[in-house]
Write an enzyme that holds these catalytic residues in place. Structure first.
Site, PDB file in Angstrom:
ATOM      1  N   GLU A  30       1.026  -0.994  -0.243  1.00  0.00           N
ATOM      2  CA  GLU A  30      -0.078   0.279   0.578  1.00  0.00           C
ATOM      3  C   GLU A  30       1.076   1.680  -0.535  1.00  0.00           C
ATOM      4  OE1 GLU A  30      -2.930  -0.950   3.308  1.00  0.00           O
ATOM      5  OE2 GLU A  30      -3.825  -1.965   2.129  1.00  0.00           O
ATOM      6  N   THR A  61       1.825  -4.846 -10.176  1.00  0.00           N
ATOM      7  CA  THR A  61       2.090  -5.538 -11.315  1.00  0.00           C
ATOM      8  C   THR A  61       1.389  -6.006 -11.748  1.00  0.00           C
ATOM      9  OG1 THR A  61       4.526  -6.119  -9.950  1.00  0.00           O
ATOM     10  CG2 THR A  61       4.089  -7.149 -12.139  1.00  0.00           C
ATOM     11  N   HIS A  81      43.406  -8.290 -20.256  1.00  0.00           N
ATOM     12  CA  HIS A  81      43.688  -7.458 -19.503  1.00  0.00           C
ATOM     13  C   HIS A  81      43.542  -7.665 -17.985  1.00  0.00           C
ATOM     14  CE1 HIS A  81      45.078  -4.111 -21.855  1.00  0.00           C
ATOM     15  NE2 HIS A  81      44.187  -4.321 -22.494  1.00  0.00           N
ATOM     16  N   ARG A 132      11.460 -26.868   6.440  1.00  0.00           N
ATOM     17  CA  ARG A 132      11.109 -25.446   6.058  1.00  0.00           C
ATOM     18  C   ARG A 132      12.315 -24.388   5.512  1.00  0.00           C
ATOM     19  NH1 ARG A 132      12.303 -21.308  10.116  1.00  0.00           N
ATOM     20  NH2 ARG A 132      11.173 -19.619  10.694  1.00  0.00           N
ATOM     21  N   GLN A 170      30.584  -0.873 -17.051  1.00  0.00           N
ATOM     22  CA  GLN A 170      32.220  -1.026 -16.793  1.00  0.00           C
ATOM     23  C   GLN A 170      32.767  -1.254 -17.723  1.00  0.00           C
ATOM     24  OE1 GLN A 170      32.742   1.129 -14.138  1.00  0.00           O
ATOM     25  NE2 GLN A 170      35.140   1.930 -14.631  1.00  0.00           N
ATOM     26  N   GLU A 184       9.554  -8.290  -3.429  1.00  0.00           N
ATOM     27  CA  GLU A 184       9.357  -9.214  -2.158  1.00  0.00           C
ATOM     28  C   GLU A 184      10.602  -8.902  -0.988  1.00  0.00           C
ATOM     29  OE1 GLU A 184       8.437 -12.724  -3.398  1.00  0.00           O
ATOM     30  OE2 GLU A 184       6.691 -12.120  -4.336  1.00  0.00           O
ATOM     31  N   THR A 219      12.741  -6.028   0.749  1.00  0.00           N
ATOM     32  CA  THR A 219      14.380  -4.802   0.409  1.00  0.00           C
ATOM     33  C   THR A 219      15.064  -5.946   1.187  1.00  0.00           C
ATOM     34  OG1 THR A 219      14.012  -3.394   2.101  1.00  0.00           O
ATOM     35  CG2 THR A 219      13.250  -3.224   0.425  1.00  0.00           C
ATOM     36  N   GLN A 272      17.169  -5.186   2.899  1.00  0.00           N
ATOM     37  CA  GLN A 272      17.294  -4.786   4.611  1.00  0.00           C
ATOM     38  C   GLN A 272      16.134  -6.186   5.115  1.00  0.00           C
ATOM     39  OE1 GLN A 272      17.161  -2.518   1.862  1.00  0.00           O
ATOM     40  NE2 GLN A 272      19.359  -2.232   2.480  1.00  0.00           N
TER      41      GLN A 272
HETATM   42  C1  LIG Z   1       8.088  -1.665  -9.904  1.00  0.00           C
HETATM   43  C2  LIG Z   1       7.814  -2.894  -8.177  1.00  0.00           C
HETATM   44  C3  LIG Z   1       6.997  -3.502  -8.831  1.00  0.00           C
HETATM   45  C4  LIG Z   1       5.739  -3.709  -7.784  1.00  0.00           C
HETATM   46  N1  LIG Z   1       4.993  -5.250  -7.306  1.00  0.00           N
HETATM   47  C5  LIG Z   1       4.020  -5.646  -6.478  1.00  0.00           C
HETATM   48  C6  LIG Z   1       2.808  -6.180  -6.976  1.00  0.00           C
HETATM   49  O1  LIG Z   1       3.241  -7.392  -7.813  1.00  0.00           O
HETATM   50  N2  LIG Z   1       2.797  -6.465  -5.547  1.00  0.00           N
HETATM   51  C7  LIG Z   1       2.669  -5.838  -3.868  1.00  0.00           C
HETATM   52  O2  LIG Z   1       2.408  -6.174  -3.111  1.00  0.00           O
HETATM   53  N3  LIG Z   1       3.948  -4.780  -3.952  1.00  0.00           N
HETATM   54  C8  LIG Z   1       4.650  -5.208  -5.338  1.00  0.00           C
HETATM   55  N4  LIG Z   1       5.847  -4.058  -5.318  1.00  0.00           N
HETATM   56  C9  LIG Z   1       6.174  -3.598  -3.485  1.00  0.00           C
HETATM   57  C10 LIG Z   1       7.176  -3.737  -3.666  1.00  0.00           C
HETATM   58  O3  LIG Z   1       6.868  -5.143  -2.782  1.00  0.00           O
HETATM   59  C11 LIG Z   1       7.597  -2.594  -2.302  1.00  0.00           C
HETATM   60  O4  LIG Z   1       7.842  -1.504  -2.723  1.00  0.00           O
HETATM   61  C12 LIG Z   1       8.505  -3.138  -1.106  1.00  0.00           C
HETATM   62  O5  LIG Z   1       7.991  -4.777  -0.150  1.00  0.00           O
HETATM   63  C13 LIG Z   1       9.287  -2.429  -0.311  1.00  0.00           C
HETATM   64  O6  LIG Z   1       8.128  -1.700   0.230  1.00  0.00           O
HETATM   65  P1  LIG Z   1       8.615   0.257   0.534  1.00  0.00           P
HETATM   66  O7  LIG Z   1       8.496   0.853  -1.502  1.00  0.00           O
HETATM   67  O8  LIG Z   1       7.051   0.700   0.443  1.00  0.00           O
HETATM   68  O9  LIG Z   1       9.973   0.630   0.889  1.00  0.00           O
HETATM   69  P2  LIG Z   1       9.280   1.171   2.348  1.00  0.00           P
HETATM   70  O10 LIG Z   1       8.980  -0.052   3.237  1.00  0.00           O
HETATM   71  O11 LIG Z   1       9.137   2.949   2.550  1.00  0.00           O
HETATM   72  O12 LIG Z   1      11.345   0.604   2.587  1.00  0.00           O
HETATM   73  C14 LIG Z   1      12.500   1.976   2.957  1.00  0.00           C
HETATM   74  C15 LIG Z   1      13.293   2.072   2.920  1.00  0.00           C
HETATM   75  O13 LIG Z   1      13.476   1.799   4.309  1.00  0.00           O
HETATM   76  C16 LIG Z   1      14.229   0.644   4.072  1.00  0.00           C
HETATM   77  N5  LIG Z   1      13.445  -0.785   5.172  1.00  0.00           N
HETATM   78  C17 LIG Z   1      12.045  -0.841   6.112  1.00  0.00           C
HETATM   79  N6  LIG Z   1      11.890  -0.898   6.468  1.00  0.00           N
HETATM   80  C18 LIG Z   1      12.376  -1.332   6.983  1.00  0.00           C
HETATM   81  C19 LIG Z   1      13.773  -1.913   8.840  1.00  0.00           C
HETATM   82  N7  LIG Z   1      12.720  -2.291  10.286  1.00  0.00           N
HETATM   83  N8  LIG Z   1      14.859  -2.392   8.864  1.00  0.00           N
HETATM   84  C20 LIG Z   1      16.016  -1.633   7.840  1.00  0.00           C
HETATM   85  N9  LIG Z   1      14.999  -0.871   6.978  1.00  0.00           N
HETATM   86  C21 LIG Z   1      14.251  -0.639   6.540  1.00  0.00           C
HETATM   87  C22 LIG Z   1      13.128  -0.513   3.413  1.00  0.00           C
HETATM   88  O14 LIG Z   1      15.098  -1.590   3.024  1.00  0.00           O
HETATM   89  C23 LIG Z   1      13.734   0.170   2.267  1.00  0.00           C
HETATM   90  O15 LIG Z   1      15.539   0.560   1.696  1.00  0.00           O
HETATM   91  C24 LIG Z   1       6.417  -3.941  -5.988  1.00  0.00           C
HETATM   92  C25 LIG Z   1       6.992  -2.685  -6.324  1.00  0.00           C
HETATM   93  C26 LIG Z   1       8.187  -2.198  -7.091  1.00  0.00           C
HETATM   94  C27 LIG Z   1       8.869  -1.177  -7.312  1.00  0.00           C
END
Ligand SMILES: Cc1cc2nc3c(=O)[nH]c(=O)nc-3n(C[C@H](O)[C@H](O)[C@H](O)COP(=O)(O)OP(=O)(O)OC[C@H]3O[C@@H](n4cnc5c(N)ncnc54)[C@H](O)[C@@H]3O)c2cc1C
Lengths: 262, 379
Positions: free
Chosen positions: B126, B157, B277, B310, B335, B362, B364, B366
């Site tokens: 969301e 997506t 190289h 698991r 590069q 799916e 990040t 992190q």
């Molecule tokens: C092109 C694209 C296609 C996608 N397709 C789908 C889809 O089909 N269905 C769907 O449901 N979602 C989809 N997504 C969503 C995607 O899974 C999310 O963007 C992703 O889970 C990250 O959420 P966010 O963008 O809100 O980032 P945020 O959660 O706001 O994260 C921002 C940054 O903070 C870091 N962060 C957040 N929490 C923590 C923590 N606790 N500790 C350390 N670091 C943290 C993250 O690693 C990231 O670097 C898609 C995204 C994109 C860009």
């Protein structure tokens, strides 16, 4: 209709070829094998005919080693019904290959209504097997076929001749047709097709089963060599008009004296 | 232990690669530039059995195991990571139904995907909840004979083309993850508003949009499992889908390596091919190590899933390592191409843009490390 397709397994075009130490053949152990690309047109044509003619069967025949049965498996994955393999690790000549194919077709127990093949194999490039096979079976043959139309018993074949002209043949009855690029677009083997192919019958025969012996050999391969390495191309810089004039006469001179083509 | 694929698995890979080389690689650049949705290619891939790899034979699917699904995904991503996102989203959306659905739901929603070409979307993220998925705000309200859905989704997506949406929401935000539920919404329902296509850095051939639910009525029988089962369904889906996403990173990385190897043998500087190289050789060696290590992790995670073990930790290792490696490898490929690598005339800048997303969606990189640390520290 009993449709037979002769397929060969050839090295993938991206394979690096090395002759064996004694020069009698090429190293085959590290080769990735594929179905001869021209044979794909033959398989596709057979499947197109089968689709329009209920009760038809497509049988693929191949002469070669069992190390890898890629070509037959691919043909069956595309939709062929049954396969025969004449097993040999020897490098047969065109005559022996044709004789082995004839033997396999006879062993299948089915009388061929049509035999399809590629116009040539991209490895040995002999362009002989379909014609020899037709001769042995006393059948007509048409090669380099780019058009195929079947209307009842009559088949109209278009054959490419030099200069891009087409010859048109009408045949009835069993014929050997050697296919060229442009005849159709071969389908891909689907993954379910690959799984189904595993359950289709593949019969293996030996050279003696099909009546081929060393006495049939017309051609002995004695010295496989790589072509000499191409010298690197020459580059000429002509960034402005003045330089271009000089470069032209230089190139013309080299074409005369070095390449000797003009 | 035998690291060899079965002859049949090798054939799957080879035939998929043939399709990819003929039908995807030659046009990937064009779709990247135009952002057009590759519907025809998607359908062709479906016809060849390369899509919806998770559907079992009993429902009319091909019955691939997770390892086989990974091999296919790796190969498709080798052709274009962006197109593969569309393809993979279908599986991601169907998995919750396969995992949490009853027989009737599976028949009703899954079987049509085996009979004709259809597209699906997985709707979890969301605008204000990405990584913190348990905090989602979309609400499912019990209206007696149906569920009423309200809320927003982001980054979905396939949203512009989907026949079916698998939607996560909550029956009560106070319950946190215990309130998360999952239901199936069909396209064209009243109150479902599909947003504009996002203009993205990479994966430009994939369709990504926001969604708005405004009092959408969903039949009661479309809820997967019981209300509150959604979180568990999502977690189980991820165990299966993480190896898939990781394998798409392997595909992209392998492509970058292949491009770099080929180019380094052709490009001459200082009188010899740049591959002669040593500095270039070291980069290529590192790329090759990372590709193979990623692939092995993916295969292990997939085999564990197939053996019903698991795999939460290994699947996260695979996802994090493969995605991070893919980013590094594609960057190194640029590069190695030098100035030409920075140009759209050559394929590697696209690979670098596409790779970035693999570290984001799916879970990040992190978040994968959070999962891994929890697994390691609690052992
Ligand atoms: C092109 C694209 C296609 C996608 N397709 C789908 C889809 O089909 N269905 C769907 O449901 N979602 C989809 N997504 C969503 C995607 O899974 C999310 O963007 C992703 O889970 C990250 O959420 P966010 O963008 O809100 O980032 P945020 O959660 O706001 O994260 C921002 C940054 O903070 C870091 N962060 C957040 N929490 C923590 C923590 N606790 N500790 C350390 N670091 C943290 C993250 O690693 C990231 O670097 C898609 C995204 C994109 C860009």
């Amino acid at each position: 209709m009993n449709i037979f397709v002769c397929v060969k397994q050839v090295p993938d075009t991206e394979t690096k070829i090395t002759p064996t130490g004694d020069g009698s053949f090429i190293e085959t152990s590290s080769i990735k094998w594929i179905m001869n690309p021209y044979d794909e047109f033959a398989v596709e044509q057979a499947l197109l005919i089968k689709a329009d003619n209920a009760e038809s069967t497509v049988t693929v025949v191949r002469v070669g080693s069992t190390q890898d049965t890629e070509a037959l498996r691919t043909a069956m994955a595309m939709g062929a019904d049954e396969a025969f393999l004449v097993e040999t690790t020897e490098n047969l000549d065109s005559y022996m290959t044709a004789k082995a194919l004839k033997g396999a077709i006879e062993k299948s127990g089915k009388t061929p209504d049509l035999i399809l093949s590629g116009k040539q194999a991209i490895d040995s490039d002999a362009l002989q097997v379909p014609q020899i096979l037709a001769q042995m079976l006393d059948l007509p043959s048409v090669s380099v076929v780019v058009g195929f139309e079947k209307d009842g018993d009559k088949i109209t074949l278009k054959r490419e001749v030099e200069g891009g002209a087409l010859e048109v043949y009408e045949v009835t009855g069993p014929t050997v047709v050697a296919c060229n690029k442009g005849l159709n677009t071969p389908r891909y083997a689907s993954l379910p097709g690959i799984m189904k192919a595993k359950k289709k019958p593949l019969t293996t025969l030996s050279l003696s089963d099909v009546g081929v012996s060393d006495g049939d050999r017309k051609l002995k391969f004695s010295n496989f060599q790589l072509p000499p390495e191409k010298p690197p191309g020459k580059k000429f810089d002509a960034m402005d008009e003045a330089a271009a004039a000089g470069v032209v006469s230089e190139v013309v001179g080299l074409l005369r004296t070095e390449a000797k083509v003009i | 232990m035998d690291f060899n694929l079965s002859p049949e698995q090798k054939e799957f890979k080879e035939h998929a690669l043939k399709f990819v080389k003929n039908e995807i690689i030659p046009v990937a650049q064009k779709f990247d530039e135009s952002g057009e949705y590759p519907r025809e290619i998607f359908q062709k891939a479906w016809e060849l059995g390369l899509i919806n790899t998770s559907i079992p034979e009993s429902l009319g699917g091909n019955g691939f195991n997770n390892l086989e699904a990974c091999l296919i995904t790796e190969t498709l991503a080798y052709g274009c990571m962006g197109m593969n996102s569309n393809f993979m989203a279908n599986d991601l959306a169907l998995l919750p139904i396969l995992i949490g659905g009853n027989e009737e739901q599976k028949k009703k929603f899954i079987t049509p995907f085996t009979e004709s070409f259809k597209i699906a979307s997985f709707c979890l993220t969301e605008p204000n909840n990405g990584s913190d998925a348990a905090g989602i705000k979309t609400t499912f309200t019990d209206k007696g004979d149906h569920w009423e859905v309200n809320g927003d989704k982001m980054w979905i997506t396939n949203a512009g083309y989907a026949d079916l949406f698998v939607v996560y929401g909550t029956i009560d935000p106070e319950l946190k993850h215990k309130g998360i539920s999952c239901l199936v919404m069909e396209k064209g329902v009243e109150g479902l508003e599909i947003g504009k296509k996002e203009d993205k850095m990479g994966h430009r051939a994939s369709d990504t949009r926001g969604l708005k639910f405004n009092k959408v009525k969903v039949p009661k029988e479309n809820m997967l499992g019981n209300p509150g089962d959604g979180w568990l369904i999502a977690m189980k889906t991820l165990d299966h889908s993480r190896p898939l996403v990781a394998s798409s990173a392997v595909g992209g990385a392998q492509r970058a390596l292949d491009c770099a190897v080929e180019y380094s043998k052709e490009r001459t500087q200082f009188g010899k091919p740049i591959s002669a190289h040593q500095a270039i050789q070291m980069m290529i060696a590192d790329m090759a190590i990372k590709v193979e290590a990623s692939r092995l992790l993916v295969h292990k995670a997939a085999c564990m899933a197939d053996n019903k073990q698991r795999n939460t930790d290994i699947a996260s290792y695979a996802k994090a390592f493969a995605a991070d490696s893919c980013m590094e490898i594609t960057t190194d490929a640029v590069q190695i191409f030098g100035g030409y690598g920075y140009s759209k005339e050559y394929p590697v800048e696209k690979l670098m843009r596409d790779a970035k997303l693999l570290q984001i969606y799916e879970g990040t990189s992190q978040i994968q490390r959070l999962v891994i640390a929890r697994e390691v520290l609690n052992k």
